[in-house]
Structures are given as C-alpha cells and as structure tokens.
Design a protein around this motif. Structure first.
Motif, PDB file in Angstrom:
ATOM      1  N   LYS A 253       0.814  -1.359   0.148  1.00  0.00           N
ATOM      2  CA  LYS A 253      -0.207   0.023   0.238  1.00  0.00           C
ATOM      3  C   LYS A 253       1.173   1.356  -0.119  1.00  0.00           C
ATOM      4  O   LYS A 253       1.693   1.374   0.884  1.00  0.00           O
ATOM      5  CB  LYS A 253      -1.046  -0.074   1.285  1.00  0.00           C
ATOM      6  CG  LYS A 253      -1.860  -1.217   1.410  1.00  0.00           C
ATOM      7  CD  LYS A 253      -2.710  -1.027   2.422  1.00  0.00           C
ATOM      8  CE  LYS A 253      -3.930  -2.208   2.514  1.00  0.00           C
ATOM      9  NZ  LYS A 253      -4.731  -2.317   3.765  1.00  0.00           N
ATOM     10  N   LYS A 255       1.474   5.684  -1.677  1.00  0.00           N
ATOM     11  CA  LYS A 255       0.855   6.971  -2.409  1.00  0.00           C
ATOM     12  C   LYS A 255       1.385   7.044  -3.536  1.00  0.00           C
ATOM     13  O   LYS A 255       2.806   7.005  -3.908  1.00  0.00           O
ATOM     14  CB  LYS A 255       1.191   7.963  -1.318  1.00  0.00           C
ATOM     15  CG  LYS A 255       0.446   8.106  -0.109  1.00  0.00           C
ATOM     16  CD  LYS A 255      -1.116   8.348  -0.091  1.00  0.00           C
ATOM     17  CE  LYS A 255      -1.535   8.651   1.269  1.00  0.00           C
ATOM     18  NZ  LYS A 255      -3.094   9.262   1.289  1.00  0.00           N
ATOM     19  N   LYS A 259      -2.133  10.096  -3.944  1.00  0.00           N
ATOM     20  CA  LYS A 259      -3.378   9.382  -3.579  1.00  0.00           C
ATOM     21  C   LYS A 259      -3.005   8.111  -2.954  1.00  0.00           C
ATOM     22  O   LYS A 259      -1.924   7.680  -3.372  1.00  0.00           O
ATOM     23  CB  LYS A 259      -4.190   9.176  -4.937  1.00  0.00           C
ATOM     24  CG  LYS A 259      -4.771  10.679  -5.214  1.00  0.00           C
ATOM     25  CD  LYS A 259      -5.450  10.770  -6.592  1.00  0.00           C
ATOM     26  CE  LYS A 259      -6.056  11.814  -7.075  1.00  0.00           C
ATOM     27  NZ  LYS A 259      -5.128  13.108  -7.220  1.00  0.00           N
ATOM     28  N   LYS A 260      -4.075   7.442  -2.572  1.00  0.00           N
ATOM     29  CA  LYS A 260      -3.979   5.891  -2.105  1.00  0.00           C
ATOM     30  C   LYS A 260      -3.739   5.088  -3.198  1.00  0.00           C
ATOM     31  O   LYS A 260      -4.402   5.287  -4.480  1.00  0.00           O
ATOM     32  CB  LYS A 260      -5.292   5.508  -1.301  1.00  0.00           C
ATOM     33  CG  LYS A 260      -5.085   3.979  -0.680  1.00  0.00           C
ATOM     34  CD  LYS A 260      -6.120   3.920   0.116  1.00  0.00           C
ATOM     35  CE  LYS A 260      -7.574   3.815  -0.502  1.00  0.00           C
ATOM     36  NZ  LYS A 260      -8.701   3.287   0.438  1.00  0.00           N
ATOM     37  N   TYR A 262      -2.026   0.913  -4.771  1.00  0.00           N
ATOM     38  CA  TYR A 262      -1.640  -0.263  -4.494  1.00  0.00           C
ATOM     39  C   TYR A 262      -0.577  -0.669  -5.573  1.00  0.00           C
ATOM     40  O   TYR A 262      -1.029  -0.538  -6.502  1.00  0.00           O
ATOM     41  CB  TYR A 262      -2.961  -1.444  -4.422  1.00  0.00           C
ATOM     42  CG  TYR A 262      -4.110  -0.912  -3.648  1.00  0.00           C
ATOM     43  CD1 TYR A 262      -3.813  -0.830  -2.093  1.00  0.00           C
ATOM     44  CD2 TYR A 262      -5.148  -0.682  -4.102  1.00  0.00           C
ATOM     45  CE1 TYR A 262      -4.763  -0.452  -1.227  1.00  0.00           C
ATOM     46  CE2 TYR A 262      -6.446  -0.345  -3.113  1.00  0.00           C
ATOM     47  CZ  TYR A 262      -6.179  -0.017  -1.804  1.00  0.00           C
ATOM     48  OH  TYR A 262      -7.167   0.126  -0.890  1.00  0.00           O
TER      49      TYR A 262
END
Length: 324
Positions: A253, A255, A259-260, A262
């Motif tokens: 996980k 950034k 933004k988030k 994967y």
C-alpha cells in the motif's frame, strides 16, 4: 596587453563569475542506473563489513523471475576517493574513525548526488550503523535513480494528447514507445529491444472493482487477468496473458500523486505457452473521477537482465499526474 595576459584575465573573470556570491557550477554526475560506488579499504571490504554491505545493497530485487542485485556495487579503496568516483550519483564512504557516525551529504561533489558517510570505531560498530540506516539509504538511492531515469526520458517524449484526453492524466512516456492498441478505456504501448520488448498498459475500472469485498490482491489479479484475456494474446489460440499462479505476487500500500494506491509486483505468463516475465502494477484510487486508474508495466526479455527494464517502466509510471 599581450595575448597570454589577456587569456589569464579571461580565465580569472570566468572563475570569479562562477564563484560570485558563493555559488559554483556543479559537475554533473555520471554512471549507470542503479549503481553505487563504495569507498572502503580492501581490508574492510573483504571481511564482515563488506559482507554486510553486499547483503543489504546487492540483495535480490523482488518480483523478478531470476535473481538480480538491487544495485550494482563498485568498490574502490579510500585513497582513490579523489577523481572520477566522485562523479557517481550514489557514493557510500565507509571507514574506521574515532567515533561512530552516519551522515548524508547532498551534491557534495557533483549533482544530483547522494554521499553517505559511515564511520565506526570497530568493524562491528560500522555493521550496526549499516543495519540501522540501510532502509533510509536504499530509499534515497532508489528515488534518485527514478528521478534520473525520468530526466533522461524527458529528452524526447511522446505527444501526451492521446493519453491526456482519454484518461485525464499527464504521463511522461519516451518516444521509444509506440502505440500498439487503443480502446475506450485502454491503451497499450510497447518498446522493442534486442531479443524482446517492454510494454506499458493504461486502463481504468470502477472503484468498486477493487475495493469491494474480498482480498485486494485477488481483485487486482482478477482485473489484470481479464485485461489480458481481452487484449493481450500470444500467436496461438487460447494463449492469453495471465498472472503466474506458481508464485504469490508482492503487494504494498503506497501513495502516488498524493492518492492512495496499491503496488503489485510479480510474474506474468502466456497461458498454454512458454513466454513469461516480470510485471509491476499500480492501482491508484482516484475518487475525483470515481475510478481506479491502473498503470502497468511488463517486459519480455528471455536472454536479458530485467532489473533496469522494469526500473524504466516504474519511472514512467511514477511520473503520472492526475489532472484535477
């Protein structure tokens, strides 16, 4: 005034202008991507200290089908510190000293450059410092190498209009890549290399396709396998691109562009065929556009090392900026 005096005067003016106000024109760093110059005496290098350095900075890169070192290490004795080694982008200076110390100097001899100074009273002290600070060193070197690759890419970039208009992003793709396939929510670009190629995929899916119930990794793998089934095939029937099932992919996980996101790394293969290679997949949660933006890179180069091929793909992908 004769010609010699005039020449000397011009040289002095040039030197003064370069140094005026305490500023100098920095030398540019040189060297291959993902390489480190380690400045250390042979006695330390050939013992436990050298073993520790090799174990940390030449450990296998995750996600590749064959073992390749994280960085290529070039070792030089301390007495050779002066000279061309100081133009390296990444330098680790290791020596025994009166106190234990770790220091990072930015652009000490050239630019862009990281110089990591490690000193310890004993070999054991030096190893302790390496153990403590190696994650920070690796992170800084990797970021510098990503930025260096992006700088090289910027010398000749594809016209961004097609990608920007379709996905509302800016992405710095070098002109060595060509468009292979374009669909409503999908673009495939490819770069031909000796004995193989590298590919870049851009596509988007609804947020619910990944962040619904179930395992995140499984959802990402299902999506990438479905994309392979739709668009990427071998020469024979029923040879779609899929995620290799024998090895679980690596998952993180992170950034991206604030933004988030994967990050998934693993190995792809063609179903019912012998072709395979590494991939990196970045799924960015873009709530503003109510989507998951997916950028993926994969390579096919059976007779070539793949570390730097995947590094270039990662550098391209990490240049992404989502337009607000």
């Amino acid at each position: 005034m004769n010609k010699i005096h005039l020449l000397l005067l011009l040289i002095l003016v040039l030197i003064f202008s370069c140094k005026k106000g305490g500023h100098t024109i920095p030398r540019k760093t040189t060297g291959a991507i993902n390489s480190i110059s380690v400045i250390i005496d042979d006695q330390l290098w050939n013992g436990e200290v050298g073993d520790s350095i090799r174990n940390k900075f030449a450990s296998p890169v995750i996600g590749l089908p064959q073992e390749e070192p994280l960085f290529t290490i070039n070792q030089y004795p301390v007495k050779l510190m002066e000279g061309f080694m100081t133009d390296s982008r990444n330098i680790i200076v290791v020596k025994k000293g009166e106190k234990n110390n770790f220091e990072i100097k930015k652009d000490q001899y050239a630019s862009p450059q990281n110089v990591f100074h490690i000193s310890g009273k004993t070999g054991g002290d030096i190893i302790t410092i390496i153990e403590k600070h190696n994650p920070e060193i690796i992170q800084k070197i990797r970021q510098t190498e990503i930025e260096e690759c992006q700088r090289i890419n910027k010398k000749a970039l594809l016209d961004p209009k097609i990608i920007t208009n379709k996905f509302h992003i800016n992405l710095e793709v070098p002109t060595s890549y060509d468009y292979v396939l374009q669909k409503e929510n999908f673009i495939w670009l490819k770069k031909e290399i000796v004995s193989g190629n590298t590919s870049l995929l851009i596509y988007q899916v609804p947020i619910s396709a990944i962040e619904k119930g179930g395992n995140l990794v499984s959802n990402i793998i299902k999506i990438r396998d479905s994309i392979g089934g739709l668009y990427i095939h071998g020469k024979e029937p029923n040879t779609d691109l899929i995620t290799e099932e024998a090895y679980a992919p690596y998952f993180f996980k992170i950034k991206m562009d604030g933004k988030k996101a994967y990050e998934t790394k693993g190995t792809w293969e063609l179903k019912n065929d012998f072709m395979s290679g590494p991939f990196i997949n970045y799924a960015i949660i873009d709530e503003q556009h109510n989507r998951v933006l997916i950028l993926e890179g994969f390579s096919y180069a059976p007779s070539k090392e793949k570390r730097d091929l995947m590094h270039e793909l990662e550098s391209i992908i990490k240049s992404v900026k989502i337009i607000k």
